[in-house]
Write an enzyme that holds these catalytic residues in place. Structure first.
Site, PDB file in Angstrom:
ATOM      1  N   ARG A  96       0.680  -1.082   0.102  1.00 40.13           N
ATOM      2  CA  ARG A  96       0.080  -0.545  -0.170  1.00 40.13           C
ATOM      3  C   ARG A  96       0.942   1.470  -0.048  1.00 40.13           C
ATOM      4  O   ARG A  96       0.609   2.583  -0.394  1.00 40.13           O
ATOM      5  CB  ARG A  96      -1.244  -0.513   1.198  1.00 40.13           C
ATOM      6  CG  ARG A  96      -2.007  -1.369   1.329  1.00 40.13           C
ATOM      7  CD  ARG A  96      -2.280  -1.440   2.613  1.00 40.13           C
ATOM      8  NE  ARG A  96      -3.953  -0.164   2.359  1.00 40.13           N
ATOM      9  CZ  ARG A  96      -4.643  -0.363   2.764  1.00 40.13           C
ATOM     10  NH1 ARG A  96      -5.407  -1.348   1.902  1.00 40.13           N
ATOM     11  NH2 ARG A  96      -5.232   0.622   3.308  1.00 40.13           N
ATOM     12  N   TRP A 112       1.577   5.813   5.968  1.00 40.90           N
ATOM     13  CA  TRP A 112       1.737   6.903   4.398  1.00 40.90           C
ATOM     14  C   TRP A 112       1.484   7.927   4.755  1.00 40.90           C
ATOM     15  O   TRP A 112       0.200   8.893   5.063  1.00 40.90           O
ATOM     16  CB  TRP A 112       1.101   6.466   3.554  1.00 40.90           C
ATOM     17  CG  TRP A 112       1.197   7.040   1.876  1.00 40.90           C
ATOM     18  CD1 TRP A 112       2.135   6.442   1.209  1.00 40.90           C
ATOM     19  CD2 TRP A 112       0.346   7.607   1.466  1.00 40.90           C
ATOM     20  NE1 TRP A 112       1.844   7.341   0.248  1.00 40.90           N
ATOM     21  CE2 TRP A 112       1.259   8.285   0.136  1.00 40.90           C
ATOM     22  CE3 TRP A 112      -0.274   9.179   1.646  1.00 40.90           C
ATOM     23  CZ2 TRP A 112       0.561   9.185  -1.061  1.00 40.90           C
ATOM     24  CZ3 TRP A 112      -0.756   9.727   0.609  1.00 40.90           C
ATOM     25  CH2 TRP A 112      -1.060   9.984  -0.372  1.00 40.90           C
ATOM     26  N   ASN A 145      -6.091   5.080   9.789  1.00 40.25           N
ATOM     27  CA  ASN A 145      -5.936   5.079   8.573  1.00 40.25           C
ATOM     28  C   ASN A 145      -7.383   6.473   8.037  1.00 40.25           C
ATOM     29  O   ASN A 145      -7.849   5.941   8.589  1.00 40.25           O
ATOM     30  CB  ASN A 145      -6.025   4.018   7.612  1.00 40.25           C
ATOM     31  CG  ASN A 145      -5.760   4.496   5.906  1.00 40.25           C
ATOM     32  OD1 ASN A 145      -5.437   5.007   5.897  1.00 40.25           O
ATOM     33  ND2 ASN A 145      -6.716   3.109   5.496  1.00 40.25           N
ATOM     34  N   GLY A 146      -6.413   7.580   7.301  1.00 42.67           N
ATOM     35  CA  GLY A 146      -7.049   8.224   7.170  1.00 42.67           C
ATOM     36  C   GLY A 146      -6.907   9.593   7.437  1.00 42.67           C
ATOM     37  O   GLY A 146      -6.144  10.190   7.401  1.00 42.67           O
ATOM     38  N   GLU A 166      -1.600   6.005 -20.265  1.00 42.14           N
ATOM     39  CA  GLU A 166      -1.477   4.628 -19.275  1.00 42.14           C
ATOM     40  C   GLU A 166      -0.004   4.386 -19.428  1.00 42.14           C
ATOM     41  O   GLU A 166       0.741   4.313 -18.431  1.00 42.14           O
ATOM     42  CB  GLU A 166      -2.308   3.272 -19.344  1.00 42.14           C
ATOM     43  CG  GLU A 166      -1.852   2.315 -18.676  1.00 42.14           C
ATOM     44  CD  GLU A 166      -1.843   2.289 -17.697  1.00 42.14           C
ATOM     45  OE1 GLU A 166      -2.562   3.211 -16.991  1.00 42.14           O
ATOM     46  OE2 GLU A 166      -1.390   1.669 -16.711  1.00 42.14           O
ATOM     47  N   LYS A 218       2.568   4.781 -16.129  1.00 42.31           N
ATOM     48  CA  LYS A 218       3.385   3.452 -15.677  1.00 42.31           C
ATOM     49  C   LYS A 218       4.507   3.562 -15.406  1.00 42.31           C
ATOM     50  O   LYS A 218       5.272   3.564 -14.848  1.00 42.31           O
ATOM     51  CB  LYS A 218       2.977   2.272 -16.572  1.00 42.31           C
ATOM     52  CG  LYS A 218       1.832   0.835 -16.698  1.00 42.31           C
ATOM     53  CD  LYS A 218       2.038   0.830 -15.740  1.00 42.31           C
ATOM     54  CE  LYS A 218       0.839   0.673 -14.419  1.00 42.31           C
ATOM     55  NZ  LYS A 218      -0.550   1.725 -14.657  1.00 42.31           N
ATOM     56  N   GLU A 277       5.430   6.771 -12.455  1.00 45.21           N
ATOM     57  CA  GLU A 277       5.393   5.993 -11.717  1.00 45.21           C
ATOM     58  C   GLU A 277       6.369   5.165 -11.263  1.00 45.21           C
ATOM     59  O   GLU A 277       5.975   5.455  -9.480  1.00 45.21           O
ATOM     60  CB  GLU A 277       3.722   5.576 -11.217  1.00 45.21           C
ATOM     61  CG  GLU A 277       3.437   4.119 -12.064  1.00 45.21           C
ATOM     62  CD  GLU A 277       1.456   3.713 -10.936  1.00 45.21           C
ATOM     63  OE1 GLU A 277       1.668   4.479 -10.300  1.00 45.21           O
ATOM     64  OE2 GLU A 277       1.289   3.377 -12.419  1.00 45.21           O
ATOM     65  N   HIS A 305       0.209  20.418 -31.952  1.00 44.50           N
ATOM     66  CA  HIS A 305      -1.191  21.785 -31.134  1.00 44.50           C
ATOM     67  C   HIS A 305       0.103  22.092 -29.695  1.00 44.50           C
ATOM     68  O   HIS A 305      -0.436  22.801 -28.803  1.00 44.50           O
ATOM     69  CB  HIS A 305      -2.031  21.762 -30.722  1.00 44.50           C
ATOM     70  CG  HIS A 305      -3.111  21.300 -32.075  1.00 44.50           C
ATOM     71  ND1 HIS A 305      -3.629  22.586 -32.813  1.00 44.50           N
ATOM     72  CD2 HIS A 305      -3.065  19.795 -32.662  1.00 44.50           C
ATOM     73  CE1 HIS A 305      -4.090  22.018 -33.847  1.00 44.50           C
ATOM     74  NE2 HIS A 305      -4.003  20.436 -34.165  1.00 44.50           N
ATOM     75  N   LYS A 329      -0.558   2.276  -3.060  1.00 45.59           N
ATOM     76  CA  LYS A 329      -1.682   1.537  -4.244  1.00 45.59           C
ATOM     77  C   LYS A 329      -3.305   1.641  -4.106  1.00 45.59           C
ATOM     78  O   LYS A 329      -4.210   1.920  -4.737  1.00 45.59           O
ATOM     79  CB  LYS A 329      -1.538   0.067  -3.123  1.00 45.59           C
ATOM     80  CG  LYS A 329      -1.963  -1.644  -4.250  1.00 45.59           C
ATOM     81  CD  LYS A 329      -1.915  -0.874  -5.413  1.00 45.59           C
ATOM     82  CE  LYS A 329      -2.605  -2.490  -6.278  1.00 45.59           C
ATOM     83  NZ  LYS A 329      -2.230  -2.329  -7.788  1.00 45.59           N
TER      84      LYS A 329
HETATM   85  C1  AGP Z   1      -1.688   3.058 -11.325  1.00 43.79           C
HETATM   86  O1  AGP Z   1      -0.607   2.116 -11.857  1.00 43.79           O
HETATM   87  C2  AGP Z   1      -1.599   3.827 -10.024  1.00 43.79           C
HETATM   88  N1  AGP Z   1      -1.472   2.930  -8.813  1.00 43.79           N
HETATM   89  C3  AGP Z   1      -2.922   4.787  -9.745  1.00 43.79           C
HETATM   90  O2  AGP Z   1      -2.820   4.892 -10.927  1.00 43.79           O
HETATM   91  C4  AGP Z   1      -4.635   3.741  -9.417  1.00 43.79           C
HETATM   92  O3  AGP Z   1      -4.644   3.532 -10.974  1.00 43.79           O
HETATM   93  C5  AGP Z   1      -5.175   3.980  -9.015  1.00 43.79           C
HETATM   94  O4  AGP Z   1      -5.361   5.346  -7.782  1.00 43.79           O
HETATM   95  C6  AGP Z   1      -6.773   4.194  -8.764  1.00 43.79           C
HETATM   96  O5  AGP Z   1      -6.642   3.301  -7.630  1.00 43.79           O
HETATM   97  P1  AGP Z   1      -8.680   2.242  -7.947  1.00 43.79           P
HETATM   98  O6  AGP Z   1      -7.986   1.372  -9.382  1.00 43.79           O
HETATM   99  O7  AGP Z   1      -7.881   1.366  -7.205  1.00 43.79           O
HETATM  100  O8  AGP Z   1      -9.526   2.858  -7.114  1.00 43.79           O
END
Ligand code: AGP
Length: 606
Positions: A27, A74, A98-99, A478, A482, A485, A501, A601
């Protein structure tokens, strides 16, 4: 996002809690800690950085006790230091959270006036002091916790242990998920079922506003009004093996290679062996749907963007797609008879859940495409259609993305057939192409070394541009996500037609430009863009098929020929090269592929 585990039973808690935290590492986190009761007193061990530092601390200073809580943090409020790591404790309680507690400043100043001394910059510490104040006023742990929960604004999942109460562990949730695990003579809490997989497969989920008293032999759940309620116990299919890396170096690589199998598993729930669609009964009639709204974040939003093209082209159904964090605040007017599709791997993304609630309040029917069937988004939907990707541990979403696409394409075909917009012949063709995909993806995976070599060529780049048209434009987005990140190289995805443009100003011999360009109806248009880049010294990487590479590959810097497939299913096929290119670039850069810096995650906070 933060991870929470809790244990109450007869065994020593620390090793079990540490193992649970290790299963939550995916996570994303930057510090960690445990707390147990030792002779009835609260004791904590915390460490900045990765879990091995906490494990070293526990070797130096063992932490006995049979009731305890653990946390991977986190950072939201306060730097990732030991002082800010959870659990946060007073002499009376220890709390993991968490939150985000949105009114923590107000609570903190009120509590400081009551003499509470704070030791951290976190919002969480306010919870520990608040419960302690109620305990000092003579409330029981249960009453004190319930009273404190009523004072909190914002989102939380929490675990609490109490001085002198070695038989009690309390968990609560509002806005952030919390699972209850049922063992034999021991009970558990966890941020998700993965954390508890080695301990039990009997899992229940707290609903919004619930809090639970856990004892070694029972769990009592209370709802937001304090009524005792039952929450259904699910038998999860998770096992230790499903969440190991097997012979792969990283979870991400394992999950890239699992795609043929999990796409096949997902399709098997939606298409019969003789190629007929068998979708679950939907709580709406596609013929009467006036407009589709798709909401998601990150990679899931790019799956949604591909689905927009499919629903519009195949079903002639107008689609509005928006990033959930924007949609939830822009007060979009929504039509009578509209349907909203929420796409989410975790089913816990706060922005997507909030956007879903907005759409629901606007009278939309909600269909979610999720990889965790009991997740908050699934439970808030009128119907949840599951992807069968299995647990996705790598922070970078791969197999969840392609199984989302498989589900969304089947839904688009169902809508198209219901609306009489797609001939049965064409529908069958596409479904057959979908069923043949796993074999084609395996072909690409067998050639993974091409992407390993290609990655060596871009790993020193400062920026990379990804371009695509039509159904491949979302794949350009995408691919860029990838790469950035997990390799930390700046990358942008753009519609190829938009290059002139603005982005064409970036073109020089230091900028790799990745074109996702199968020899489809738009290929000639994209070929012109490729020529424009080459004419300006740009380094073109062409990902096409044999025909496309034969037509222009000789002029490009690098080119890779993918297997040919029905144009409708190309987004699933072309996901694999961008995943492999990102993966091997990250390997070349030496970054933490499965837990990239700063990333989580599942983003369960705003
Ligand atoms: C994608 O590789 C990332 N880890 C991130 O953009 C992810 O897709 C996004 O946080 C959405 O997560 P979810 O699909 O669990 O809602």
């Amino acid at each position: 996002m933060c991870g929470i585990v809790g244990f109450i039973g007869k065994r020593q808690a620390s090793p079990l809690l540490l193992d649970g935290l290790q299963r939550l590492e995916y996570r994303g986190y930057d510090s960690a800690g445990l707390a147990t009761l030792v002779d009835g007193n609260i004791e904590t061990r915390r460490a900045e950085g990765k879990l091995y530092k906490l494990a070293e601390r526990l070797v130096e200073q063992p932490l006995p006790g049979t009731v305890g809580i653990g946390h991977t943090r986190w950072a939201t409020h306060g730097k990732p230091t030991e002082a800010n790591a959870h659990p946060h404790a007073t002499d009376l309680v220890a709390v993991v959270h968490n939150g985000i507690i949105e009114n923590y400043r107000e609570l903190r100043s009120e509590l400081e006036k009551e003499g509470c001394v704070f030791a951290s910059e976190t919002d969480t510490e306010s919870i520990a002091h608040l419960i302690s104040v109620y305990l000092r006023r003579g409330l029981t742990p249960q009453q004190a916790t319930e009273a404190a929960l009523k004072r909190l604004d914002g989102a939380f999942a929490i675990g609490v242990i109490f001085k002198g109460h070695g038989d009690l562990l309390i968990g609560a949730r509002r806005g952030s998920p919390l699972a209850l695990g049922y063992g034999e003579g021991e009970m558990y809490i966890g941020s998700d079922a993965l954390a508890l997989a080695p301990l039990t497969n009997r899992i229940a989920y707290l609903e919004e506003g619930d809090w639970a008293e856990l004892y070694a032999d029972k769990i009592i759940v209370h709802d937001a009004d304090g009524k005792t309620v039952e929450r259904k116990i699910h038998i999860t299919a998770l096992s230790g093996a499903m969440i190991g890396k097997g012979q792969y170096r990283h979870f991400m690589l394992k999950e890239i290679f699992e795609q043929p199998a999990v796409i096949g598993d997902t399709l098997s729930t939606m298409v019969t062996p003789n190629g007929e669609l068998t979708l679950p009964l939907l709580p709406f009639d596609w013929k009467k749907v006036s407009r589709l709204t798709i909401i998601a974040c990150g990679t899931a939003s790019y799956a949604g963007l591909v689905a927009k093209y499919w629903f519009e082209q195949l079903a002639r159904l107008p689609v509005e797609l928006d990033i959930a964090s924007e949609f939830r605040y822009r007060e979009a007017p929504m039509p009578e008879g509209g349907v909203t599709i929420a796409v989410s791997q975790s089913g816990e993304t706060a922005d997507t859940l909030a956007a879903l609630h907005y759409a629901k309040a606007q009278g939309q029917k909600i269909l979610s495409v999720v990889n965790v069937p009991q997740s908050s988004i699934a439970r808030a939907s009128d119907i949840a259609v599951p992807t069968l990707a299995g647990p996705e541990i790598g922070v970078a979403s791969t197999k969840a993305f392609t199984t989302q696409l498989a589900v969304l394409l089947c839904l688009a075909i169902a809508a198209a057939e219901a609306r009489g917009a797609l001939s049965p012949v064409r529908a069958k063709e596409i479904l057959q192409a979908l069923r043949e995909l796993p074999a084609l993806i395996n072909q690409v995976l067998r050639d993974e070394h091409y992407f390993q070599e290609l990655a060596q060529n871009i790993s020193d780049a400062r920026d990379v541009l990804y371009l695509g048209r039509g159904l491949l434009y979302p794949l350009a987005m995408e691919g860029a996500l990838k790469l950035k990140e997990i390799s930390y190289i700046h990358a942008e995805g753009y519609p190829a037609g938009e290059m002139k443009h603005g982005p064409i100003a970036l073109i020089d011999d230091a900028l790799p430009v990745v074109f996702l360009a199968p020899s489809d109806a738009l290929f000639e248009k994209t070929a012109s863009n490729i020529q424009e880049v080459i004419a300006r010294g740009g380094k073109v990487i062409l990902i096409s098929d044999k025909k496309g590479v034969a037509s222009i590959g000789a002029k490009t810097w690098k080119s890779i020929a993918m297997p040919e497939a029905d144009p409708a299913v190309l987004p699933l096929l072309y996901a694999v090269p961008v995943q492999l290119l990102a993966y091997y670039t990250a390997i070349a850069k030496g970054t933490d592929v499965d837990q990239p810096r700063n990333l989580a995650k599942s983003v369960t906070v705003e």
